[in-house]
Design an enzyme around this catalytic site. Structure first.
Site, short mmCIF file in Angstrom:
data_model
loop_
_atom_site.label_atom_id
_atom_site.label_comp_id
_atom_site.label_asym_id
_atom_site.label_seq_id
_atom_site.Cartn_x
_atom_site.Cartn_y
_atom_site.Cartn_z
N ASP A 142 82.61 49.55 73.21
CA ASP A 142 83.71 49.13 74.10
C ASP A 142 83.98 47.64 74.04
O ASP A 142 84.77 47.13 74.82
CB ASP A 142 83.40 49.53 75.55
CG ASP A 142 82.04 49.04 75.99
OD1 ASP A 142 81.38 48.36 75.19
OD2 ASP A 142 81.64 49.35 77.12
N ASP A 159 68.00 129.31 94.97
CA ASP A 159 67.91 130.32 93.92
C ASP A 159 67.38 131.61 94.54
O ASP A 159 66.26 131.66 95.05
CB ASP A 159 66.97 129.85 92.81
CG ASP A 159 67.08 130.72 91.57
OD1 ASP A 159 67.65 131.81 91.67
OD2 ASP A 159 66.60 130.27 90.51
N ASP A 209 59.26 88.53 39.29
CA ASP A 209 60.66 88.11 39.32
C ASP A 209 60.93 87.26 38.08
O ASP A 209 60.08 87.13 37.21
CB ASP A 209 60.98 87.34 40.61
CG ASP A 209 60.10 86.12 40.80
OD1 ASP A 209 59.58 85.60 39.79
OD2 ASP A 209 59.92 85.69 41.95
N ASP A 234 53.81 87.62 42.89
CA ASP A 234 54.85 86.66 43.28
C ASP A 234 54.15 85.35 43.66
O ASP A 234 52.97 85.34 44.03
CB ASP A 234 55.68 87.17 44.45
CG ASP A 234 56.94 86.35 44.66
OD1 ASP A 234 57.38 85.70 43.69
OD2 ASP A 234 57.47 86.34 45.79
N ASP A 271 66.71 33.22 39.61
CA ASP A 271 65.88 32.25 38.91
C ASP A 271 65.08 32.89 37.78
O ASP A 271 64.10 32.32 37.32
CB ASP A 271 64.93 31.56 39.90
CG ASP A 271 64.04 32.55 40.63
OD1 ASP A 271 64.19 33.75 40.39
OD2 ASP A 271 63.21 32.11 41.45
N ASP A 331 86.71 43.57 76.61
CA ASP A 331 85.78 44.62 77.02
C ASP A 331 86.58 45.73 77.70
O ASP A 331 87.44 45.45 78.55
CB ASP A 331 84.71 44.07 77.97
CG ASP A 331 83.78 45.17 78.45
OD1 ASP A 331 82.91 45.58 77.68
OD2 ASP A 331 83.94 45.63 79.61
N GLU A 389 62.62 41.45 39.16
CA GLU A 389 63.84 40.66 39.33
C GLU A 389 65.08 41.53 39.08
O GLU A 389 66.09 41.40 39.78
CB GLU A 389 63.82 39.47 38.38
CG GLU A 389 62.72 38.46 38.65
CD GLU A 389 63.02 37.59 39.86
OE1 GLU A 389 64.12 37.71 40.42
OE2 GLU A 389 62.15 36.79 40.25
#
EC number: 3.4.23.-
Length: 1770
Positions: free
Chosen positions: A1442, A457, A732, A667, A1700, A1361, A1667
């Site tokens: 299996d 500059d 609410d 609330d 029974d 198997d 029962e």
């Protein structure tokens, strides 16, 4: 003829599905499709294209057939089915010709439905249905339907006929539906029906006629085949098949939405902004577009939106492109703020700029602040514009000296960049922070900067640099003041020198100033001239005065630059530059301490509160604030984690006009589950609108009286303490607020109740946010302190005190200050959960300690004391006699808080609290490790077996997987029940005792299953509603809770001890959920049968039907209202079914020689109940079947907390030889232990890699395991289990997709050694599998039923198997595993291809794979309701993972199935079963001896002979055999059990092993042991000497009778029917809490196939009710078994139920309903009547002495026990 009919009945209008409308086309003012003008030509072109493809035959108006239009052949229109168009009438070609069907030749056979009701139309007259064919439409303006309903004549006005209306093309795919709708609507418009087509709002101009309705319906059906319609269209038409216009209306709306989406995307992509309009307008425009797209389920990310906006910025806003170019986390709100600030700055500068510059200014100044995540960075951009296009050449060096300003105090800098920019070092104060910030005036376009260069500059008188890195001999600036060309100050931080080293070795130094407030580094030519250096801009060099070239200069943009490589860096410390005195921070309180003491409040609230003196005895300067704004508290991160914030500004403006305490918000929160009764489950909060003062009140319930009491208290408090009257309370619409009681209360006191609007919870934001804040604090405080969950309200109250004392970010004062109260005294506050010692003023003994450990909760409301929790006494006290426990080890142990040990700081703050305790209590660490095979050394020789891949052996460091836990007891705490997933509270982090949940039932062999209320813990299966059960999810390790828990669920095992479920739980892929301690699961292919398998047991409270498959047993037509009394005995063939026929062939005892000492019916007596309840494991309270007295008596039981207390101050009263306290004792309460039994851990039956190979000293066994290892590796490679072509780096893969793997080893019963490579499914991430997939195995009842039918029908039984079954199933998810350990690739991963054992989805994948193969390739069908049972006309298959069991009359049919299976799977024939002699099988743990057409014997002698001696139980200590597993009259003492911790764990572990094995055996075939197993299983957590002795007795009896077998004989061939019988019994009130024991035995053709013994889930009030409960539990399973038997064997079936209890049979048969004592009893009895009648069930009485189910409900004498069991177990 037809014309005459039409003339006679004018209401029967006719229309044609293909006819053109012969009337004038109705014009429409608005196109319902809202097609834009740009799209109309394209639409017309498409229409013209379609029209051009249709040729018109000369001389007629007919349109020949083309491919766009429905073929005239009848087959072209698919017949309606499964919800398609209804077909009431078909139009034939002859009818079509008769009805003037001329335009489209002969149509296909079309349907013409009667008109149905639709939301847009009227119901037609039922006397005049639509005809079966439709003539051409001929009216242009018909009257609406209303007029036709009045029998008016059809208008006869005719208009010009349009004979050439082109039909739409046929719909060809679902994707083209909307395009087809456009053509179809155009077709209707051309047919003069435009005025009856609804627009997108559903509006029409007139009502349609019947004729038009039929016309639209038939044309839509013809050109739009049903199977090609979208799903939403099908749903509409399935409800109303003629509602075509609703489809068109919704289609128009959807197309308009799609058009709007396209417009929004185009607008968003073409955004432009240059500042000509306000930034607010631009932001609103963009936000509106994004919001519209979001409403249409199109989410535009912030990053994409920012990119689109940046692309359209221009002018002064263009610089934002470069600023955001490298950012990845761009925020839309941040970008809008940037744009707004630039817009405002430009606006201000335009107003303040002098008039002479407004027209001829060369500079435009724009300043902008850029937010940064670490510090604030202010960047100033100076856009320089020159009048000349030439580059700016630097001036001669002598020109710079002509500055008008002083170089010392008022230096002038031209073309500089100014703004405040802080250093990045967080530990130091930045340079220049004390200097004032100058107003930016002049910048250069950032695009002109050349990185790592100095701008030369010619007009600058000083050199300025931004970084102190190149500044030598730097000193802080205190006097130099620099201004720019506009006389604006530039703050200078330091002064120093720049040292240059040019290319010829020339070194020089110039003066430089440091400031971070410029955009570029400026090199002053004036300073260089002082060193005889000039710049030559013709040769672009720096030269000395003698012409020596020192360095080149570079032209970039409009300026010249010098590289910084010629600068010599400095090595100075920033401390010398900053000149900051940090000694002030000495003796300051660390911020984390204050953060904890003030309830984990946020940084801003604490700082602002101290500034406003809201907290006394503590100043802002007393705290070390460095890094406070960035401090992350781990407890806050965990406790305050949230999804999103409430919407701001939801509160109405008019509320601000109220005075303090006139407007309240309230609330209710709750409930919090699984808490002791003494702890509140709810709280109700109040917030004052003006002051934001908060109150919270605890609630135990939400009843009207409780709520009313709270409101009365809060109103009185406000009136007396603040002299105010509440005017409005906002709430609410919960029922607790809207009830009449509270409404009347408000009305009487003149209070306005302000409710939120419906479904508008955001309008209640003040109260909702308060609850969220309090709960965040609650979770954080509990997690930080580790206190039990039942103290949750104390945490809420502490938070309320702190929040009322702190200043919120929106207010200048705290709530207390607003209310006129003094600030919070910091000396009266302790951190929540601070360990303290409380003085015991009333000890039990003079020699007992006077101090009791406790934890500080919150200041007392009612005194000057503090509320302190004392775990040893299980209570809280209000006291001032406490002292803070100074113990570093008593601090938090969740995290490594290096800065949170604040004993000295806490002493200074609470010095007056120090009193009488100085000792420290030491603690030990508490660890938990999870490791896998990859931590062990591999010793496998790679040459022992060739592998597919070139595996290399690599040794690894051996680590021990299991570490003995070292207990760390921070304090004496009670154990709370486990909190459900919906609970707000965290689990106690230091709880060292098992969480206890009430689980109390055993089913068919002592099934002990989880019965939690949480959906993910559900493990029951209700036959009535077809809920799929699951295995227990949360098993407690009672022996070593600190060890690794594995949940390798895919290893094939079976639950031992309990009814095996046909379905597995939702979160698992196999029928077993393993969570082993110190081990991994068995890997035997038939691991349930493994020699060392130990069962999983879980206590449940559900009935038998809850664990059996569900069959649709809806009652038949008889349940209609006109059947008031159900029939007990079925009508059909009832004359042939008698009690004798039901009892025939049953293995009932022979009572011909009745013994006088026989006491089998003693259970029917009613002895007097003892006043003291005695909980007996073998007989209940007093006798073998104790009943209550006939008079109603209230029974009250003490609330026994479900906990196991650890008492440190329990002294040994029996031995006073030492005053030293003994070791820690466990005090076990009987009832709590019974309620606490939730599950039993399986004992490890497998070996780890290090145990089997690395450290195995048995060389022979080691070699066998190595051989098994290589065999498993080869099998894995052969099956292409993983991708062998590529290894993946761990760092490149999402950790969630990485599954740890390990090898487990086992020795099978046949002596072979087995190795299995498994995945660690227990730590698998939930995102990597579908939790809805089901993994099923055959139910044990299904296997027993199949075996019984095979015996009766002489079936061949073949056992197969499939090797490595899971590896045949592909895996859908992207998963990676660690390679086997011998490869040594610890940092690599393998991509899985197959379902590896252990993965949660492997079982489900295999089940779907084998099921599909059996159905598609073997022509099998799965029996409905019974998973893994497949059948066709010849073969029945039972599948257990299996293992396959095949049953067939023809052995060739079995062999055919085997041949088909071998084509796909490696199938081994274990036993073909072709011999006619006795054949021995080992099927799923059962040792079976089978001789066709004769008998079948089921036992476990070999397995028991091998397993029982390994339990370390002394067998036959007295040399004699036991005759019964237990005797009546043995009771378990209720006294608390006091036992050492280690001994307790050892005994519980022993109980697990013993009861587990017994449960497995009883579940398989020893149904006579179920009652004893079930009762002892409830005492697993109460291992007293008495309980252990009874358990040893049971094991001894099993050893003595290990050779007993379940004997079946072939049914008589003369029996034409299958007979399925259930025998039921109940023992009333013989279990803890007066619960009853119920039992059932199931028999098929006289063979016992199953049994169940369980505690009743409900408390019965009489013998009859017990029962009835037992009978009702037996019926669902009886019905399900009946369905299975009928599927497997097509013979008719007779179902019988024996009991029974004559009173139960009487209630079932009675028609009198007045005898029912209460509604519950009546509804259960009525349901029982319906089930008996609706399912053709025969109910008969059986003598108690013959009731073999008696052994399921109570202990019996030896003679009775033998009598009832010797015919089926011997």
């Amino acid at each position: 003829m037809e014309s005459q009919q039409l003339h006679q009945n004018p209401h029967s209008l006719h229309g044609s599905a293909y006819a053109s409308v012969t009337s004038k086309e109705v014009s429409s003012n608005q196109d319902p499709l809202a097609v834009s003008a740009s799209n109309l030509p394209e639409f017309d072109r498409d229409s013209t294209k379609v029209n051009s493809q249709q040729e018109t035959t000369p001389g007629t108006s007919a349109v020949p057939e083309n491919h766009h239009h429905v073929s005239p052949q009848p087959a072209s229109v698919p017949p309606p089915q499964n919800g398609q168009y209804q077909q009431h009438g078909m139009m034939t070609p002859n009818k079509a010709m008769a009805s003037n069907w001329a335009h489209y030749q002969q149509p296909s056979m079309m349907t013409c439905s009667h008109y149905q009701t639709s939301p847009a139309y009227y119901q037609p007259d039922p006397h005049y249905p639509l005809p079966q064919y439709i003539p051409p439409l001929s009216t242009s303006s018909p009257d609406p339907i209303d007029s036709q309903d009045q029998h008016s004549e059809v208008p006869q006005a005719k208009t010009k006929v349009r004979n050439n209306v082109l039909p739409p093309h046929t719909l060809t795919s679902e994707e083209n539906f909307y395009t087809w709708v456009k053509f179809y609507i155009r077709f209707l418009k051309n047919s003069n029906l435009g005025d009856i087509i609804p627009n997108d709002q559903g509006e029409i101009k007139r009502q349609m006629t019947y004729e038009e309705h039929a016309y639209i319906y038939n044309t839509f059906q013809a050109f739009a085949p049903f199977h090609l319609l979208p799903t939403w269209v099908k749903q509409i038409l399935e409800i109303n098949y003629a509602d075509i216009l609703t489809v068109l209306c919704k289609s128009v709306s959807k197309m308009q939405t799609n058009n709007q989406e396209l417009k929004d995307w185009i607008a968003l992509a073409n955004l432009e902004y240059d500042g000509s309009t306000s930034a607010d307008t631009f932001e609103i425009t963009v936000s509106t577009i994004i919001q519209r797209l979001k409403e249409n389920n199109i989410n535009v990310s912030d990053r994409l939106a920012c990119q689109l906006i940046l692309k359209g910025l221009s002018g002064d806003f263009k610089y934002l492109r470069n600023q955001y170019r490298t950012k990845t986390n761009m925020k839309l709100s941040q970008l809008f703020a940037e744009i707004q600030l630039i817009y405002d700055e430009n606006k201000i500068m335009n107003l303040n700029k002098p008039s002479q510059y407004k027209q001829h200014s060369e500079y435009k100044n724009v300043s902008r602040t850029s937010p940064n995540t670490t510090n604030t960075k202010v960047t100033t951009r100076n856009y320089h514009r020159t009048n000349s296009s030439k580059p700016r050449a630097a001036k001669a060096h002598n020109i710079a000296t002509s500055s008008k300003f002083s170089r010392v105090n008022n230096d002038h800098i031209n073309e500089s960049t100014v703004s405040s920019q802080y250093l990045s070092d967080d530990n130091e104060l930045s340079l220049g922070q004390q200097q004032k910030e100058s107003k930016p005036t002049h910048t250069i376009d950032s695009n002109d900067e050349l990185p790592d260069h100095l701008l030369i500059d010619s007009g600058a008188s000083q050199t300025l640099v931004r970084s102190a890195h190149y500044l030598h001999h730097a000193t802080p600036n205190s006097e130099i003041n620099i201004v720019d060309a506009q006389k604006q100050d530039i703050p200078i931080n330091a002064i120093g020198n720049l040292h240059f080293n040019f290319q010829n070795g020339t070194k020089t130094s110039i003066k430089a100033l440091h400031t971070p407030n410029i955009a570029y580094d400026l090199l002053s030519l004036s300073e260089l001239a002082n060193q005889n250096i000039t710049a030559c801009f013709t040769r672009n060099t720096l030269e000395r005065s003698d012409g020596t070239v020192l360095a080149p200069i570079v032209k970039h943009g409009d300026f010249y630059w010098l590289s910084k490589k010629y600068l010599i860096p400095s090595h100075i410390s920033k401390l010398t530059i900053n000149n900051v005195n940090k000694s002030k921070s000495v003796n300051k309180y660390p911020y984390p301490l204050i953060h904890r003491m003030l309830g984990h409040a946020n940084f801003r609230s604490i700082q602002k509160s101290l500034k406003k003196n809201a907290v006394t005895y503590l100043k802002e300067s007393d705290i070390e604030w460095s890094n406070a704004s960035t401090y992350q508290c781990p407890d806050c991160l965990i406790g305050k984690s949230t999804k999103h914030r409430h919407v701001k500004g939801s509160r109405l403006k008019y509320q601000e006009s109220y005075e303090p305490f006139q407007y309240l918000h309230t609330d209710i929160f709750g409930p919090v589950h699984h808490l002791p009764k003494s702890a509140p489950s709810y709280f109700i909060s109040f917030t004052d609108e003006k002051t934001r003062f908060q109150w919270v009140y605890p609630l135990h319930d939400r009843r009207e009286e409780s709520i009313l009491n709270v409101f009365t208290s809060i109103l009185a408090f406000i009136k007396n303490q603040f002299n105010a009257r509440v005017l409005v309370i906002q709430m609410d619409r919960g029922s607790e607020y809207t009830n009449k009681t509270l409404h009347k209360f408000f009305t009487n006191r003149g209070i306005t109740a302000c409710y939120t609007t419906t479904a508008d919870s955001r309008a209640h934001g003040v109260a909702e946010r308060l609850n969220r804040t309090l709960l965040n604090d609650c979770r954080t405080l509990l997690h930080c302190s580790g206190l039990p969950n039942h103290l949750w309200f104390s945490a809420v109250e502490f938070s309320t005190i702190i929040r009322n004392s702190l200043v919120s970010p929106k207010n200048d004062k705290s709530a207390r200050q607003h209310a006129g109260l003094a600030g919070l005294d910091i000396t009266t506050i302790l951190p929540f959960g601070q360990p303290v010692i409380v003085n015991n003023h009333n000890p039990d003994s003079k020699i007992h300690p006077r101090g009791i450990p406790g934890y500080a909760l919150h200041p007392s409301r009612n005194s000057y004391g503090y509320i302190i929790y004392l775990p040893s006494l299980k209570k809280t006290v209000d006291t001032t006699n406490y002292v803070i426990l100074q113990d570093n080890q008593s601090k938090l142990d969740q995290f490594n808080y290096d800065t949170l040990t604040f004993d000295d700081d806490l002493n200074r703050l609470t010095a007056h609290n120090q009193s009488f305790i100085e000792q420290n209590e030491t603690e030990q660490s508490y660890d938990q490790n999870t490791e896998s095979d990859h931590d062990y050394q591999s010793e496998i020789e790679i040459n022992s077996d060739p592998l597919v891949n070139d595996f290399s052996s690599q040794s690894m460091n051996p680590l021990q997987l299991d570490h003995e836990p070292v207990q760390k007891v921070r304090a004496l705490k009670e154990v709370d029940a486990d909190i459900s997933e919906y609970n707000i509270l965290p689990s106690p982090v230091r709880s060292r005792t098992p969480h206890i949940i009430n689980k109390e039932s055993t089913e068919m062999g002592g099934t002990i299953e989880s019965d939690t209320t949480s959906p993910r813990h559900s493990s029951t299966f209700t036959a009535r509603n077809q809920k799929r059960p699951g295995s227990p999810n949360d098993m407690i390790d009672l022996t070593s809770q600190d060890r690794v828990n594995y949940e390798l669920e895919n290893i094939k095992t079976t639950r031992l001890g309990g009814t095996e479920e046909p379905y597995i739980q939702r979160n698992s892929d196999t029928n077993i959920k393993y969570r082993t301690t110190n081990s991994t699961p068995s890997i035997d292919d038939r691991s349930p049968d493994s020699d060392s398998t130990t069962p999983i047991i879980s206590i449940e409270t559900k009935a038998a039907c809850d664990n059996t498959p569900s069959i649709d047993t809806d009652p038949p037509e008889y349940r209609s209202s006109d059947h008031a009394t159900p029939n007990i005995m079925p009508d059909k063939s009832s004359k042939n079914v008698t009690a004798d026929s039901i009892l025939d062939d049953l293995p009932l005892p022979d009572l011909t020689n009745k013994s006088p000492t026989d006491t089998s019916d003693v259970s029917k007596d009613i002895p007097h109940i003892h006043s003291r309840q005695t909980n007996s494991s073998l007989g209940g309270m007093d006798d073998s079947n104790v009943l209550t007295t006939t008079k109603s008596k209230k029974r009250s039981l003490e609330d026994n907390e479900t906990e196991i207390e650890v008492s440190r101050d329990t002294w040994n009263n029996k031995n006073m030889r030492s005053l030293e306290p003994p070791r820690s004792k466990k005090r076990i309460n009987l009832i709590a232990a019974i309620k606490g039994v939730k599950s039993i851990k399986p004992v490890r039956t497998t070996l780890r890699y290090d145990e089997a190979i690395t450290y195995n000293e048995d060389n022979k066994e080691k070699d066998r395991y190595i051989e098994a290892y290589h065999k498993e590796i080869n099998q894995l490679l052969r099956m292409n289990t993983w991708d062998t072509n590529k290894y993946y780096d761990r760092n490149d893969i999402d950790p969630k997709k990485v599954i740890n793997s390990m090898f487990i080893f086992n020795k099978k019963r046949d002596g072979t050694h087995k190795a299995r490579f498994v995945a660690r499914g227990d730590i698998q991430h939930p995102d990597t599998y579908d939790s809805d997939m089901q993994s099923n195995t055959v139910h044990h009842y299904a296997l027993m039923t199949s075996l019984s039918i095979a015996l009766d029908n002489d079936y061949y039984i073949t056992q197969l198997d499939i090797s490595s079954a899971y590896l045949y199933a592909d895996i859908k998810e992207e998963l990676y595993i660690r390679p086997p350990p011998h490869l040594g690739l610890n940092d690599k991963l393998l991509r899985l291809r197959k379902s590896l054992y252990g993965l949660k989805q492997s079982g489900a994948n295999w089940y779907e794979t084998i099921k599909s193969y059996l159905i598609n390739c073997c022509d099998m069908q799965e029996v409905r309701g019974w998973s893994c049972v497949f059948k066709n006309s010849q073969v029945t298959i039972c599948l257990f993972v299996d293992d396959m069991i095949l049953f067939s009359k023809d052995l060739n049919a079995n062999e055919k199935i085997i041949t088909t299976l071998k084509k796909q799977y490696d199938t081994k024939i274990i036993n073909l079963g072709e011999s006619d002699n006795e054949i021995q099988y080992d099927i799923l743990g059962l040792e079976i001896k089978y001789q066709r057409s004769k008998y079948m014997k089921l036992g476990m002698e070999k397995s028991l002979t091998e397993k029982l001696p390994k339990l370390n139980v002394p067998l036959n200590p007295k040399g004699k055999k036991l005759s019964a597993p237990g005797q009546p009259g043995h009771y378990i003492d209720q006294d608390e059990l006091e036992i050492d911790e280690d001994e307790y764990k050892e005994k519980v572990h022993e109980m697990q092993k013993l009861i587990g094995l017994a449960s497995y055996v009883g579940y398989k075939f020893r149904f006579d042991l179920l009652y004893y197993i079930n009762t002892l299983a409830q005492h697993i957590l109460f291992p007293s000497r008495q309980v252990l002795d009874m358990t040893y007795e049971l094991i001894q009896f099993m050893w003595d009778t290990r050779d007993k077998q379940l004997i079946w004989h072939k049914n008589k061939p003369t029996k034409p029917d299958n007979k399925l019988v259930a025998i039921s019994d109940a023992s009333y009130g013989n279990q803890p809490y007066y619960k009853s024991q119920i039992g059932n035995i199931f028999l098929l053709n006289g063979k016992v196939i199953g049994g169940k013994s369980t505690k009743a889930s409900l408390t019965c009030t009489s013998t009859t009710e017990a029962e009835i409960h037992a009978v009702s539990e037996a019926i669902p399973l009886l019905n399900n078994l009946s369905h299975l038997v009928q599927e497997l064997n097509k013979k008719p079936i007779i179902k019988g139920l024996l009991t029974d209890s004559r009173s139960t049979i009487s209630i079932i048969k009675s028609t009198n309903e007045e005898k029912f004592r209460n509604r519950f009893f009546g509804t259960k009895a009525m349901r029982l009547r319906d089930e008996v009648s609706g399912n053709n069930l025969y109910v008969y009485y059986i003598e108690t002495k013959k009731n073999i189910a008696d052994v399921m409900t109570k202990p019996l004498p030896i003679k009775t026990f033998k009598l009832l069991t010797n015919k089926w177990i011997h």
